[in-house]
Write a protein that holds these residues in place. Structure first.
Motif, PDB file in Angstrom:
ATOM      1  N   PHE A  95       5.342 -43.741  25.065  1.00  0.00           N
ATOM      2  CA  PHE A  95       4.221 -42.010  25.762  1.00  0.00           C
ATOM      3  C   PHE A  95       5.482 -40.934  26.581  1.00  0.00           C
ATOM      4  CE2 PHE A  95       0.163 -44.782  25.077  1.00  0.00           C
ATOM      5  CZ  PHE A  95      -0.159 -43.381  24.619  1.00  0.00           C
ATOM      6  N   VAL A  96       6.250 -41.909  27.324  1.00  0.00           N
ATOM      7  CA  VAL A  96       6.747 -40.628  27.973  1.00  0.00           C
ATOM      8  C   VAL A  96       8.138 -40.004  26.891  1.00  0.00           C
ATOM      9  CG1 VAL A  96       9.302 -40.351  29.788  1.00  0.00           C
ATOM     10  CG2 VAL A  96       7.847 -41.906  30.468  1.00  0.00           C
ATOM     11  N   VAL A  97       8.024 -39.872  25.937  1.00  0.00           N
ATOM     12  CA  VAL A  97       8.713 -39.486  24.626  1.00  0.00           C
ATOM     13  C   VAL A  97       7.644 -38.441  24.321  1.00  0.00           C
ATOM     14  CG1 VAL A  97       9.387 -39.158  22.579  1.00  0.00           C
ATOM     15  CG2 VAL A  97      10.858 -41.117  24.284  1.00  0.00           C
ATOM     16  N   VAL A  98       6.469 -38.625  23.741  1.00  0.00           N
ATOM     17  CA  VAL A  98       6.027 -38.060  22.922  1.00  0.00           C
ATOM     18  C   VAL A  98       4.989 -36.972  24.521  1.00  0.00           C
ATOM     19  CG1 VAL A  98       4.737 -39.328  21.190  1.00  0.00           C
ATOM     20  CG2 VAL A  98       3.377 -38.861  23.853  1.00  0.00           C
ATOM     21  N   ASP A  99       5.457 -37.067  25.385  1.00  0.00           N
ATOM     22  CA  ASP A  99       4.626 -36.057  26.678  1.00  0.00           C
ATOM     23  C   ASP A  99       5.688 -35.187  26.618  1.00  0.00           C
ATOM     24  OD1 ASP A  99       2.762 -35.092  28.572  1.00  0.00           O
ATOM     25  OD2 ASP A  99       4.740 -35.692  29.322  1.00  0.00           O
ATOM     26  N   LEU A 100       6.953 -35.227  26.918  1.00  0.00           N
ATOM     27  CA  LEU A 100       8.602 -34.876  26.011  1.00  0.00           C
ATOM     28  C   LEU A 100       8.278 -32.962  25.991  1.00  0.00           C
ATOM     29  CD1 LEU A 100      10.874 -36.544  27.351  1.00  0.00           C
ATOM     30  CD2 LEU A 100       9.872 -35.402  29.271  1.00  0.00           C
ATOM     31  N   GLY A 101       7.945 -33.330  24.427  1.00  0.00           N
ATOM     32  CA  GLY A 101       7.204 -32.717  23.566  1.00  0.00           C
ATOM     33  C   GLY A 101       9.022 -32.392  22.966  1.00  0.00           C
ATOM     34  N   LYS A 102      10.391 -32.475  23.862  1.00  0.00           N
ATOM     35  CA  LYS A 102      11.200 -32.722  23.151  1.00  0.00           C
ATOM     36  C   LYS A 102      12.297 -34.101  23.258  1.00  0.00           C
ATOM     37  CE  LYS A 102      12.525 -27.344  22.827  1.00  0.00           C
ATOM     38  NZ  LYS A 102      13.448 -27.064  22.891  1.00  0.00           N
ATOM     39  N   PRO A 103      12.317 -34.844  22.357  1.00  0.00           N
ATOM     40  CA  PRO A 103      12.745 -36.175  22.952  1.00  0.00           C
ATOM     41  C   PRO A 103      13.884 -36.300  23.771  1.00  0.00           C
ATOM     42  CG  PRO A 103      12.144 -36.816  20.907  1.00  0.00           C
ATOM     43  CD  PRO A 103      11.800 -34.538  21.135  1.00  0.00           C
ATOM     44  N   MET A 104      15.590 -35.049  23.832  1.00  0.00           N
ATOM     45  CA  MET A 104      16.280 -34.947  23.682  1.00  0.00           C
ATOM     46  C   MET A 104      16.435 -34.937  25.023  1.00  0.00           C
ATOM     47  SD  MET A 104      15.167 -32.063  22.639  1.00  0.00           S
ATOM     48  CE  MET A 104      15.999 -32.222  20.610  1.00  0.00           C
ATOM     49  N   ARG A 105      15.219 -34.467  25.675  1.00  0.00           N
ATOM     50  CA  ARG A 105      14.879 -34.323  27.363  1.00  0.00           C
ATOM     51  C   ARG A 105      14.988 -35.479  28.329  1.00  0.00           C
ATOM     52  NH1 ARG A 105      10.475 -30.319  26.971  1.00  0.00           N
ATOM     53  NH2 ARG A 105      11.499 -28.295  26.629  1.00  0.00           N
ATOM     54  N   LEU A 106      15.050 -36.435  27.386  1.00  0.00           N
ATOM     55  CA  LEU A 106      15.509 -38.007  27.826  1.00  0.00           C
ATOM     56  C   LEU A 106      16.742 -37.910  28.173  1.00  0.00           C
ATOM     57  CD1 LEU A 106      13.451 -40.509  25.857  1.00  0.00           C
ATOM     58  CD2 LEU A 106      12.998 -40.004  28.357  1.00  0.00           C
ATOM     59  N   PHE A 107      17.549 -37.571  27.662  1.00  0.00           N
ATOM     60  CA  PHE A 107      19.229 -37.267  28.004  1.00  0.00           C
ATOM     61  C   PHE A 107      19.852 -36.741  29.256  1.00  0.00           C
ATOM     62  CE2 PHE A 107      19.298 -38.151  23.138  1.00  0.00           C
ATOM     63  CZ  PHE A 107      19.665 -39.936  23.296  1.00  0.00           C
ATOM     64  N   ASN A 108      18.376 -35.722  29.703  1.00  0.00           N
ATOM     65  CA  ASN A 108      19.017 -35.557  31.081  1.00  0.00           C
ATOM     66  C   ASN A 108      19.094 -36.262  32.246  1.00  0.00           C
ATOM     67  OD1 ASN A 108      18.825 -32.681  30.303  1.00  0.00           O
ATOM     68  ND2 ASN A 108      17.232 -32.535  30.003  1.00  0.00           N
ATOM     69  N   VAL A 109      17.637 -37.321  32.471  1.00  0.00           N
ATOM     70  CA  VAL A 109      17.886 -38.393  33.358  1.00  0.00           C
ATOM     71  C   VAL A 109      18.759 -39.587  33.802  1.00  0.00           C
ATOM     72  CG1 VAL A 109      16.005 -40.410  33.941  1.00  0.00           C
ATOM     73  CG2 VAL A 109      15.188 -38.527  32.065  1.00  0.00           C
TER      74      VAL A 109
END
Length: 384
Positions: free
Chosen positions: A102-116
Motif C-alpha cells: 500500500f505504501v508503493v501504490v500510494d507513492l504514485g511512482k515506486p522508484m520514490r522508495l529509493f529516496n528513503v
C-alpha cells in the motif's frame, strides 16, 4: 518444506486461482494508475491521503496484533495458545507485506522508495516507519519458519529463534506506535493531534487482529483437520472483548474532548464523519454503520453466553473487524484533512480504480497467508 504449498485439494487450488485472478485485476488497475498518475484516484490537494494510507494504518494494527498470542504463550506460559502462535505470526507476515504494497501504490511512482534508502533521514518518522515495518516482517518470517521447521522435525526450536520471538513483542508495539506518530506529529491536522492516538491505535489493533485470527481458526477447522482448540479461541475472544471496549471508550473520549471543550477543528472533523459538515455528508452512512457494528459486536462479546456460542462469536468477529476497518481504513484518515487550513470542506470518496487496486493488494496478502497456512496445516496434519 516449501513444496507443500504447491499441492492440495481442488478447493485449495480453486481458491488460489481465484486470488490470482483478483491480483491480475488489481495489477491491471495499478498499471493504469502508474501510467496516468494519482489523478485517477479520489485524492486531491486538500485530501492527499485516502484509502491506500487507511489500509496501511489498519493493517499495521492487524500485524501488531500477533503479540496477543505470542505474549501469553511465551511470557506467561498459556499453553492453550501453543497451536495458535504460528498462525498469528504468519498473519503478521501477510499483513506487513500488504502494508508495504500500500505504501508503493500510494507513492504514485515506486522508484520514490529509493529516496528513503539513498537519502535516509533519521529525524523523519517515515524513516523509522520503514525500519520497524521491515524489521517486524523479518522477525516474524524467520521465527515463524524455524518454529514450523522444528515442529516438523519434532524437536525444540533453537534458542536464538525464541530470542527473536521475545524481541518481536515490543517490536509489535513499536510498529503501530510509530504509525500513530506519523499522524500525531502533524500539528496542522487537529483531529490527529492527540497523545491518545497511539494507544487508541493499539487498542483497536488488539481487537481487529484477534477477530480475524478467530475467523481464520474456524476456516481451518472447517476445511482441514487442524483445530487450535476451543480454549484458545475463547481466551482470544476475551482479549478481543476488552480491547474492543477500550477502543470504544477511547473514541468516546475524543467526542468528550471535542464537544465539551468546544474545540472547533476537532468538532468539525467528528461532525463531518457522523453528521455532515456544510452539506458534505458522503461518509456519514458509512460511519454510522461503523458505530452500529462496533457497539453491536462489543455487546455480543461482553455477554459470556453469546461469546461462547460459535455462531454469535463469528458474527461478533465480523462486526468488530468491519467496524474497525471502516474507522481506521477510511474515516480516521479523511477526517484529519477536513476541514483544511482555510476551513474549506473537500469531500473524498475512493474511485473504482482505487477499489480495484486495494482489492488486488488484499488478494496478495490473502494469497501469502493461504500459502503460509498451507505449510503449517500440512505439518500439523502429518503429525495427526
Amino acid at each position: 518444506m516449501l513444496e507443500r504449498a504447491f499441492s492440495g485439494s481442488g478447493r485449495y487450488r480453486a481458491w488460489v486461482l481465484f486470488l490470482l485472478a483478483l491480483i491480475g485485476v488489481g495489477a491491471v488497475a495499478y498499471s493504469v494508475q502508474l501510467n496516468r498518475g494519482l489523478t485517477v484516484t479520489g485524492l486531491s490537494r486538500d485530501v492527499s491521503w485516502g484509502l491506500y494510507v487507511g489500509q496501511l494504518t489498519f493493517l499495521v494494527g492487524v500485524a501488531a496484533s500477533a503479540v496477543m498470542v505470542v505474549l501469553p504463550y511465551y511470557f506467561h506460559d498459556v499453553k492453550a495458545f501453543g497451536r495458535l502462535v504460528i498462525f498469528g505470526e504468519f498473519l503478521a507476515v501477510a499483513a506487513v507485506i500488504m502494508c508495504l504494497l500500500f505504501v508503493v501504490v500510494d507513492l504514485g511512482k515506486p522508484m520514490r522508495l529509493f529516496n528513503v534508502l539513498l537519502h535516509p533521514t533519521p529525524h523523519s518518522v517515515l524513516f523509522w516507519d520503514m525500519v520497524v515495518l521491515n524489521g517486524y516482517l523479518l522477525l516474524n518470517l524467520v521465527s515463524g519458519y524455524h518454529l514450523l521447521e522444528a515442529e516438523l522435525k519434532a524437536v525444540a526450536p533453537p534458542r536464538w529463534v525464541k530470542n527473536l520471538v521475545y524481541i518481536s513483542v515490543p517490536w509489535a508495539v513499536s510498529i503501530h506506535t510509530v504509525t500513530a506518530f506519523l499522524y500525531a506529529g502533524l500539528p496542522g491536522r487537529h483531529y490527529w493531534l492527540t497523545a491518545l492516538l497511539a494507544v487508541r491505535f493499539l487498542a483497536s489493533a488488539f481487537a481487529a487482529g484477534p477477530a480475524f485470527l478467530i475467523g481464520l481458526t474456524f476456516v481451518l477447522r472447517k476445511f482441514t483437520r487442524v483445530d487450535v482448540g476451543r480454549e484458545a479461541v475463547q481466551k482470544l475472544s476475551v482479549i478481543m472483548t476488552y480491547a474492543m471496549l477500550i477502543s470504544i471508550f477511547f473514541v468516546g473520549l475524543e467526542f468528550f474532548t471535542a464537544f465539551y471543550s468546544q474545540v472547533p477543528t476537532h468538532m468539525h472533523a467528528l461532525q463531518y464523519l457522523f453528521a455532515g459538515l456544510e452539506g458534505h455528508s458522503k461518509l456519514v452512512p458509512l460511519m454510522w454503520t461503523c458505530a452500529v457494528l462496533g457497539v453491536g459486536g462489543a455487546v455480543l462479546l461482553v455477554n459470556p453466553k453469546t461469546r461462547a456460542q460459535e455462531s454469535t462469536l463469528i458474527f461478533a468477529c465480523v462486526a468488530v473487524f468491519v467496524s474497525l476497518w471502516i474507522d481506521k481504513g477510511l474515516g480516521l484518515i479523511v477526517a484529519g484533512f477536513v476541514p483544511n487550513a482555510f476551513g474549506r470542506v473537500t469531500d473524498y470518496s475512493p474511485t473504482g480504480l482505487e477499489a480495484l487496486v486495494t482489492m488486488g493488494v488484499w488478494a496478495v496478502g490473502l494469497l501469502v497467508l493461504t500459502v503460509l497456512c498451507k505449510l503449517a496445516v500440512s505439518v500439523r496434519e502429518e503429525g495427526l
